[in-house]
Design a protein around this motif. Sequence first.
Motif, PDB file in Angstrom:
ATOM      1  N   ALA B  60       0.866  -1.183   0.000  1.00  0.00           N
ATOM      2  CA  ALA B  60       0.000   0.000   0.000  1.00  0.00           C
ATOM      3  C   ALA B  60       0.902   1.232   0.000  1.00  0.00           C
ATOM      4  N   ALA B  61       0.278   2.404  -0.150  1.00  0.00           N
ATOM      5  CA  ALA B  61       1.083   3.634  -0.175  1.00  0.00           C
ATOM      6  C   ALA B  61       0.376   4.758   0.566  1.00  0.00           C
ATOM      7  N   ILE B  62       1.190   5.612   1.170  1.00  0.00           N
ATOM      8  CA  ILE B  62       0.671   6.849   1.776  1.00  0.00           C
ATOM      9  C   ILE B  62       1.336   7.992   1.025  1.00  0.00           C
ATOM     10  N   ALA B  86       0.573  -0.068 -10.539  1.00  0.00           N
ATOM     11  CA  ALA B  86       0.743  -1.048  -9.453  1.00  0.00           C
ATOM     12  C   ALA B  86      -0.618  -1.433  -8.877  1.00  0.00           C
ATOM     13  N   LYS B  87      -1.578  -0.531  -8.953  1.00  0.00           N
ATOM     14  CA  LYS B  87      -2.951  -0.767  -8.443  1.00  0.00           C
ATOM     15  C   LYS B  87      -2.941  -1.318  -7.010  1.00  0.00           C
ATOM     16  N   ILE B  88      -2.261  -0.597  -6.146  1.00  0.00           N
ATOM     17  CA  ILE B  88      -2.289  -0.974  -4.730  1.00  0.00           C
ATOM     18  C   ILE B  88      -3.102   0.085  -3.986  1.00  0.00           C
ATOM     19  N   PRO B  89      -3.594  -0.213  -2.791  1.00  0.00           N
ATOM     20  CA  PRO B  89      -4.343   0.805  -2.048  1.00  0.00           C
ATOM     21  C   PRO B  89      -3.471   2.040  -1.777  1.00  0.00           C
ATOM     22  N   VAL B  90      -4.009   3.209  -2.082  1.00  0.00           N
ATOM     23  CA  VAL B  90      -3.275   4.463  -1.873  1.00  0.00           C
ATOM     24  C   VAL B  90      -4.103   5.371  -0.966  1.00  0.00           C
ATOM     25  N   ILE B  91      -3.471   5.893   0.064  1.00  0.00           N
ATOM     26  CA  ILE B  91      -4.140   6.821   0.985  1.00  0.00           C
ATOM     27  C   ILE B  91      -3.452   8.173   0.848  1.00  0.00           C
ATOM     28  N   ALA B  92      -4.245   9.235   0.846  1.00  0.00           N
ATOM     29  CA  ALA B  92      -3.659  10.580   0.781  1.00  0.00           C
ATOM     30  C   ALA B  92      -3.660  11.195   2.176  1.00  0.00           C
ATOM     31  N   LEU B  93      -2.501  11.673   2.593  1.00  0.00           N
ATOM     32  CA  LEU B  93      -2.392  12.400   3.866  1.00  0.00           C
ATOM     33  C   LEU B  93      -2.263  13.873   3.485  1.00  0.00           C
ATOM     34  N   VAL B  94      -3.338  14.624   3.726  1.00  0.00           N
ATOM     35  CA  VAL B  94      -3.439  15.958   3.135  1.00  0.00           C
ATOM     36  C   VAL B  94      -3.272  17.069   4.171  1.00  0.00           C
ATOM     37  N   GLN B  95      -2.290  17.925   3.942  1.00  0.00           N
ATOM     38  CA  GLN B  95      -2.131  19.100   4.805  1.00  0.00           C
ATOM     39  C   GLN B  95      -3.215  20.102   4.441  1.00  0.00           C
ATOM     40  N   LYS B  96      -3.972  20.558   5.440  1.00  0.00           N
ATOM     41  CA  LYS B  96      -5.092  21.473   5.164  1.00  0.00           C
ATOM     42  C   LYS B  96      -4.609  22.684   4.400  1.00  0.00           C
ATOM     43  N   GLY B  97      -5.335  23.038   3.352  1.00  0.00           N
ATOM     44  CA  GLY B  97      -4.982  24.199   2.547  1.00  0.00           C
ATOM     45  C   GLY B  97      -4.137  23.839   1.331  1.00  0.00           C
ATOM     46  N   SER B  98      -3.660  22.588   1.273  1.00  0.00           N
ATOM     47  CA  SER B  98      -2.846  22.180   0.123  1.00  0.00           C
ATOM     48  C   SER B  98      -3.747  21.652  -0.990  1.00  0.00           C
ATOM     49  N   PRO B  99      -3.414  21.961  -2.235  1.00  0.00           N
ATOM     50  CA  PRO B  99      -4.199  21.376  -3.330  1.00  0.00           C
ATOM     51  C   PRO B  99      -3.919  19.876  -3.427  1.00  0.00           C
ATOM     52  N   VAL B 127      -6.844   2.823   8.707  1.00  0.00           N
ATOM     53  CA  VAL B 127      -7.247   2.792   7.300  1.00  0.00           C
ATOM     54  C   VAL B 127      -6.357   1.829   6.499  1.00  0.00           C
ATOM     55  N   LEU B 128      -5.067   1.875   6.757  1.00  0.00           N
ATOM     56  CA  LEU B 128      -4.158   0.967   6.030  1.00  0.00           C
ATOM     57  C   LEU B 128      -4.553  -0.485   6.257  1.00  0.00           C
ATOM     58  N   ARG B 129      -4.808  -0.814   7.521  1.00  0.00           N
ATOM     59  CA  ARG B 129      -5.141  -2.216   7.832  1.00  0.00           C
ATOM     60  C   ARG B 129      -6.429  -2.628   7.150  1.00  0.00           C
ATOM     61  N   LEU B 130      -7.409  -1.710   7.117  1.00  0.00           N
ATOM     62  CA  LEU B 130      -8.664  -2.039   6.434  1.00  0.00           C
ATOM     63  C   LEU B 130      -8.443  -2.197   4.937  1.00  0.00           C
ATOM     64  N   LYS B 131      -7.662  -1.282   4.377  1.00  0.00           N
ATOM     65  CA  LYS B 131      -7.436  -1.312   2.928  1.00  0.00           C
ATOM     66  C   LYS B 131      -6.669  -2.558   2.498  1.00  0.00           C
ATOM     67  N   MET B 132      -5.734  -2.993   3.342  1.00  0.00           N
ATOM     68  CA  MET B 132      -4.899  -4.128   2.942  1.00  0.00           C
ATOM     69  C   MET B 132      -5.527  -5.460   3.315  1.00  0.00           C
ATOM     70  N   ARG B 133      -6.596  -5.410   4.087  1.00  0.00           N
ATOM     71  CA  ARG B 133      -7.169  -6.644   4.610  1.00  0.00           C
ATOM     72  C   ARG B 133      -7.709  -7.554   3.505  1.00  0.00           C
ATOM     73  N   TYR B 134      -8.259  -6.913   2.481  1.00  0.00           N
ATOM     74  CA  TYR B 134      -9.026  -7.720   1.535  1.00  0.00           C
ATOM     75  C   TYR B 134      -8.187  -8.422   0.464  1.00  0.00           C
ATOM     76  N   GLY B 135      -7.214  -7.740  -0.119  1.00  0.00           N
ATOM     77  CA  GLY B 135      -6.383  -8.372  -1.149  1.00  0.00           C
ATOM     78  C   GLY B 135      -7.238  -8.944  -2.261  1.00  0.00           C
ATOM     79  N   SER B 136      -7.101 -10.251  -2.474  1.00  0.00           N
ATOM     80  CA  SER B 136      -7.931 -10.919  -3.463  1.00  0.00           C
ATOM     81  C   SER B 136      -9.067 -11.637  -2.748  1.00  0.00           C
TER      82      SER B 136
END
Lengths: 239, 152
Positions: B60-62, B86-99, B127-136
């Motif tokens: 996965a990726a952050i 790669a089609k892996i789960p990707v999470i965005a960590l967003v600083q408020k005010g950033s595009p 969130v990472l654990r939930l996203k990676m839990r399912y796989g196939s």
Amino acid sequence: MTQVRQVQPSHRGALLLQSIVNAYYESSIVEAATRVQAYNESVENDKTFLQIGMRVAIPRSDMEKTDRVLLVDEIGVSVATGERNYLRDIWLKNLEVEKHPAHEFTATSFRHIIHKLSSGINPTIMFAPIDKYVEVASWIHAGEPIIRWSPSHGANFVLEDGRELKIVWSNKYAPLDCFILVDRSATHWTFKPDSSSGGRLTAIYVENEKDIGKVDFYVKTVVNADVINRTGVRLFSFG
Amino acid sequence: MALIFVGYSGSDGMSIALSVTGCLRKHKLKALLASPKFSRSATYLESEEQILRKARECDAAIMICTKKAYYSQKFQDEVNTLVYDAKIPVIALVQKGSPVMSVLKLRYRIKFVQGRHRRTCKEIIRVLRLKMRYGSAYLVPEGRELPVVRTA
């Protein structure tokens, strides 16, 4: 026979199910890689079917949490990944992998090999092992005319006669160690339609038998894949 | 142990990324971070292609979204590679005010106020654990019970 007791979702709960269905259809490659048909019992009653899916137990109150839309959609992606793995296994089981020496993995040789393999068939999609990604990406950067890339469609491989192949890369959850060139007419994908939507995917809530405080997402597709033309799918590898 | 790619751009992004790496390590997840301050990244700091080569091996990726990242071509390449190739789960960590790149607007986003990114650690792990839990999904003969996946 599987017995499940369906739970009717609230309006908000239905949104979560819809996000699973949407993510499934966005991720599924079966339309691109096979001829998809709904099961017709009167003509195909000898097929053996497989379920690709899962049940995910959640607290009953989570049905109301629509901020989870982008979390539960992964369940739909997971079913689509299962489909890819099923297709890969069917092809690997039924077909031979043509092996090429590692030094032939260059832009020019690769294109020539694909040109040869695609003669007489109409391939539209190619599954590719992600460990070859960097080499192929370097062909794009080097300006080779064989890869066309767009942000919305990703990489397409351009055949010598101008036809394009969609490239689908493997990943950790759908591993692959060879290339698979696919004419979609070579494989028949038969699905049992969902009783309420008529679509390929069933996505409902069911009672969790062990914990009354929980319900389960019950998500599955029921399918059979048949390779009906062995020459329409070509497997090849390097090294 | 799952391997998580941490993508960033600029010095602000790097200090957040290093902090995220600490958070991952604390929760027994391995981080992949291309930074001179991250001792294990030396081998793939040589080129962006080396970074992408390693990134595709991740579970996965952050992606840390700061203003600098939004305008970074390398960051955009990494996001596109991870999401579309790669089609892996990707999470965005967003600083408020950033595009935020459009691609990341469609992913799970965790927002933080500048200087307070450490507070997001628990949410990142959940969130990472939930996203990676399912796989196939499971492949089960018709008529058999589908396995139940339990969430926290």
